[in-house]
Design a protein around this motif. Structure first.
Motif, PDB file in Angstrom:
ATOM      1  N   MET A 100       0.757  -1.221   0.075  1.00  0.00           N
ATOM      2  CA  MET A 100       0.214  -0.030   0.080  1.00  0.00           C
ATOM      3  C   MET A 100       0.980   1.298  -0.048  1.00  0.00           C
ATOM      4  N   GLY A 101       2.034   1.141  -0.134  1.00  0.00           N
ATOM      5  CA  GLY A 101       3.033   2.287  -0.211  1.00  0.00           C
ATOM      6  C   GLY A 101       2.879   3.203   1.010  1.00  0.00           C
ATOM      7  N   GLY A 102       2.573   2.414   2.406  1.00  0.00           N
ATOM      8  CA  GLY A 102       2.522   3.474   3.386  1.00  0.00           C
ATOM      9  C   GLY A 102       1.127   4.222   3.435  1.00  0.00           C
ATOM     10  N   LEU A 103       0.237   4.012   2.593  1.00  0.00           N
ATOM     11  CA  LEU A 103      -1.286   4.315   2.690  1.00  0.00           C
ATOM     12  C   LEU A 103      -2.238   3.647   3.615  1.00  0.00           C
ATOM     13  N   ASN A 104      -1.721   2.380   4.146  1.00  0.00           N
ATOM     14  CA  ASN A 104      -2.460   2.094   5.217  1.00  0.00           C
ATOM     15  C   ASN A 104      -2.530   2.824   6.492  1.00  0.00           C
ATOM     16  N   TYR A 105      -1.444   3.754   6.512  1.00  0.00           N
ATOM     17  CA  TYR A 105      -1.418   4.784   7.799  1.00  0.00           C
ATOM     18  C   TYR A 105      -2.149   5.988   7.079  1.00  0.00           C
ATOM     19  N   GLN A 106      -3.440   5.618   6.587  1.00  0.00           N
ATOM     20  CA  GLN A 106      -4.108   6.920   6.023  1.00  0.00           C
ATOM     21  C   GLN A 106      -4.236   8.139   7.017  1.00  0.00           C
ATOM     22  N   ILE A 107      -4.579   7.845   8.135  1.00  0.00           N
ATOM     23  CA  ILE A 107      -4.925   9.091   9.150  1.00  0.00           C
ATOM     24  C   ILE A 107      -3.588   9.772   9.404  1.00  0.00           C
ATOM     25  N   GLU A 108      -2.472   9.448   9.627  1.00  0.00           N
ATOM     26  CA  GLU A 108      -1.259  10.054   9.473  1.00  0.00           C
ATOM     27  C   GLU A 108      -0.845  10.766   8.358  1.00  0.00           C
ATOM     28  N   HIS A 109      -1.226  10.138   7.198  1.00  0.00           N
ATOM     29  CA  HIS A 109      -0.650  10.629   5.828  1.00  0.00           C
ATOM     30  C   HIS A 109      -1.721  11.757   5.665  1.00  0.00           C
ATOM     31  N   HIS A 110      -3.062  11.787   6.138  1.00  0.00           N
ATOM     32  CA  HIS A 110      -3.726  13.095   5.661  1.00  0.00           C
ATOM     33  C   HIS A 110      -3.463  14.177   6.710  1.00  0.00           C
ATOM     34  N   LEU A 111      -2.981  13.699   7.790  1.00  0.00           N
ATOM     35  CA  LEU A 111      -2.471  14.903   8.862  1.00  0.00           C
ATOM     36  C   LEU A 111      -1.081  15.402   8.583  1.00  0.00           C
ATOM     37  N   PHE A 112      -0.477  14.785   7.817  1.00  0.00           N
ATOM     38  CA  PHE A 112       1.025  15.245   7.591  1.00  0.00           C
ATOM     39  C   PHE A 112       1.168  14.670   6.122  1.00  0.00           C
ATOM     40  N   PRO A 113       0.596  15.152   5.163  1.00  0.00           N
ATOM     41  CA  PRO A 113       0.928  14.811   3.812  1.00  0.00           C
ATOM     42  C   PRO A 113       2.343  14.689   3.276  1.00  0.00           C
ATOM     43  N   SER A 114       3.190  15.649   3.655  1.00  0.00           N
ATOM     44  CA  SER A 114       4.426  15.332   3.197  1.00  0.00           C
ATOM     45  C   SER A 114       5.382  14.606   4.131  1.00  0.00           C
ATOM     46  N   MET A 115       4.790  13.950   5.138  1.00  0.00           N
ATOM     47  CA  MET A 115       5.806  12.888   5.767  1.00  0.00           C
ATOM     48  C   MET A 115       6.256  11.706   5.150  1.00  0.00           C
ATOM     49  N   PRO A 116       7.514  11.503   5.059  1.00  0.00           N
ATOM     50  CA  PRO A 116       7.845  10.390   4.309  1.00  0.00           C
ATOM     51  C   PRO A 116       7.313   9.223   4.648  1.00  0.00           C
ATOM     52  N   THR A 117       7.352   8.090   3.838  1.00  0.00           N
ATOM     53  CA  THR A 117       6.686   6.779   4.099  1.00  0.00           C
ATOM     54  C   THR A 117       6.974   6.250   5.313  1.00  0.00           C
ATOM     55  N   PRO A 118       8.438   6.080   5.387  1.00  0.00           N
ATOM     56  CA  PRO A 118       8.887   5.212   6.573  1.00  0.00           C
ATOM     57  C   PRO A 118       8.655   5.719   7.795  1.00  0.00           C
ATOM     58  N   ALA A 119       8.335   7.119   8.142  1.00  0.00           N
ATOM     59  CA  ALA A 119       8.073   7.531   9.252  1.00  0.00           C
ATOM     60  C   ALA A 119       6.516   7.447   9.775  1.00  0.00           C
ATOM     61  N   LEU A 120       5.675   6.989   8.801  1.00  0.00           N
ATOM     62  CA  LEU A 120       4.505   6.748   9.172  1.00  0.00           C
ATOM     63  C   LEU A 120       4.047   5.954  10.223  1.00  0.00           C
ATOM     64  N   GLY A 121       4.831   4.772  10.275  1.00  0.00           N
ATOM     65  CA  GLY A 121       4.347   4.049  11.477  1.00  0.00           C
ATOM     66  C   GLY A 121       4.623   4.281  12.746  1.00  0.00           C
ATOM     67  N   ARG A 122       6.012   5.040  13.050  1.00  0.00           N
ATOM     68  CA  ARG A 122       6.105   5.760  14.283  1.00  0.00           C
ATOM     69  C   ARG A 122       5.270   6.844  14.570  1.00  0.00           C
ATOM     70  N   ALA A 123       4.565   7.669  13.468  1.00  0.00           N
ATOM     71  CA  ALA A 123       3.650   8.730  13.736  1.00  0.00           C
ATOM     72  C   ALA A 123       2.327   8.159  14.206  1.00  0.00           C
ATOM     73  N   GLN A 124       2.156   6.942  13.672  1.00  0.00           N
ATOM     74  CA  GLN A 124       0.593   6.300  14.117  1.00  0.00           C
ATOM     75  C   GLN A 124       0.705   6.101  15.556  1.00  0.00           C
ATOM     76  N   ALA A 125       1.592   5.557  16.339  1.00  0.00           N
ATOM     77  CA  ALA A 125       1.450   5.489  17.639  1.00  0.00           C
ATOM     78  C   ALA A 125       1.426   6.591  18.413  1.00  0.00           C
ATOM     79  N   ILE A 126       2.057   7.758  17.954  1.00  0.00           N
ATOM     80  CA  ILE A 126       1.922   9.130  18.638  1.00  0.00           C
ATOM     81  C   ILE A 126       0.584   9.703  18.472  1.00  0.00           C
TER      82      ILE A 126
END
Length: 348
Positions: free
Chosen positions: A283-309
């Protein structure tokens, strides 16, 4: 099924007072260093996709006029899906901070390699991010073929009215046409205002299809070429739908007049999909859709850590945060499609 969001004026005022909630989350994310660019990650990822594309083309040439080309079509569908995800990340400036290299990379990847207008898609996707699941403002939930709310179902006419009765059952078959639909709308958009460089993008699109169809009908017999086209484009469309449908479909729809602050507008309308490394890659990191929408320019590998926060922060605020598995996400989306089409089925 997730119901439409309806707020009273009193609750809307209360939401406006919470505008600083996102600022606090942004501070935590920034302090964790999650907005820094990841050049090594994107070099490896894009390099891998480029090698896969080159390998698929080499296999296509080597196999010649053979039915074995259908396996190449399958592989190329996955490669095209990954190219679409690459174009997505370039458009959001996850790869480069500056607009120019992001645009050059996007035009090359989307127009030349995929046959999809980068300018048209970026215009459409930007409007989606600004107002996700908004019945009037999000182009991804406009009643083009499918209907996304009961209000749209009651107002539907023509094709949406016909398809809407059985849209849950027709959803995946219709996805087989999504790749061709993107290309059709790309050419159509060249006549409008969404594409800022219509001559350049039109030239790149024509070059893509000249190479694509030229290669197919030069190497393959007409029957095999059409079979390759059907398998490749059909599976490519299903891949795209499997990546994007779980993100918002079946989540609350926002009606005109509803007021939500930025954090709640993005979190309440988005769904995360749980999974491991393979799902992240698929899914190219788009499975972290909430974090992607909050921080659209966040690089894909950072989304997992952002999810927990983000999940912890939403729990502090009492904001619902929805996360589920891949199959469950599709069940929720299909259940929503069936439910909103009920008014049309009652009419017969």
């Amino acid at each position: 099924m997730a119901p439409s969001i309806v707020l009273t004026e009193k609750s809307s005022a209360r939401e406006r007072e919470r505008g600083s909630d996102f600022s606090e989350l942004s501070r935590r994310i920034t302090e964790a260093g999650l907005l820094r660019r990841r050049p090594l990650y994107y070099t490896v990822r894009f390099g891998t996709v480029a090698l896969a594309l080159a390998g698929s083309v080499a296999a296509f040439v080597a196999l010649g006029d053979s039915w074995g080309q259908l396996f190449v079509a399958l592989a190329l569908a996955v490669v095209f899906g990954q190219l679409g995800l690459a174009a997505h990340d370039l458009a959001h400036r996850q790869v480069f901070t500056r607009r120019r290299p992001s645009e050059i990379g996007g035009l090359f990847t989307a127009d030349l390699l995929l046959g999809m207008s980068y300018g048209w898609w970026m215009n459409k996707h930007t409007r989606h991010h600004a107002n996700p699941n908004h019945e009037e403002k999000d182009p991804d939930v406009s009643p083009d073929i499918l209907v996304w709310s009961r209000r749209q179902a009651r107002q539907a006419a023509g094709i949406p009215r016909f398809v809407g009765k059985h849209q849950a059952a027709l959803f995946f078959p219709l996805l087989t046409l999504e790749g061709l639909n993107l290309s059709f709308n790309s050419f159509k958009a060249l006549r409008g205002t969404a594409v800022k460089r219509p001559v350049l993008e039109g030239t790149l699109l024509v070059a893509h299809f000249a190479l694509y169809f030229g290669g197919l009908f030069t190497v393959l017999s007409p029957g095999k070429a059409l079979a390759f086209l059907a398998v490749h484009q059909g599976l490519f469309g299903i891949y795209l739908g499997s990546v994007f449908a779980p993100n918002h479909k079946g989540m609350p729809m926002i009606e005109e007049g509803t007021r939500l602050d930025f954090l709640r507008r993005q979190v309440l309308t988005s769904r995360n999909v749980r999974g491991g490394v393979l799902l992240d890659a698929f899914m190219g990191g788009l499975n972290y859709q909430i974090e992607h929408h909050l921080f659209p320019s966040m690089p894909t590998p950072a989304l997992g850590r952002a999810q927990a926060i983000t999940e912890r922060y939403c729990a502090e605020l009492g904001v619902p945060y929805h996360q589920t598995g891949l199959l469950a996400s599709h069940r929720e989306a299909l259940r929503h499609l069936r439910s909103v089409g009920e008014p049309l089925r009652r009419e017969g």
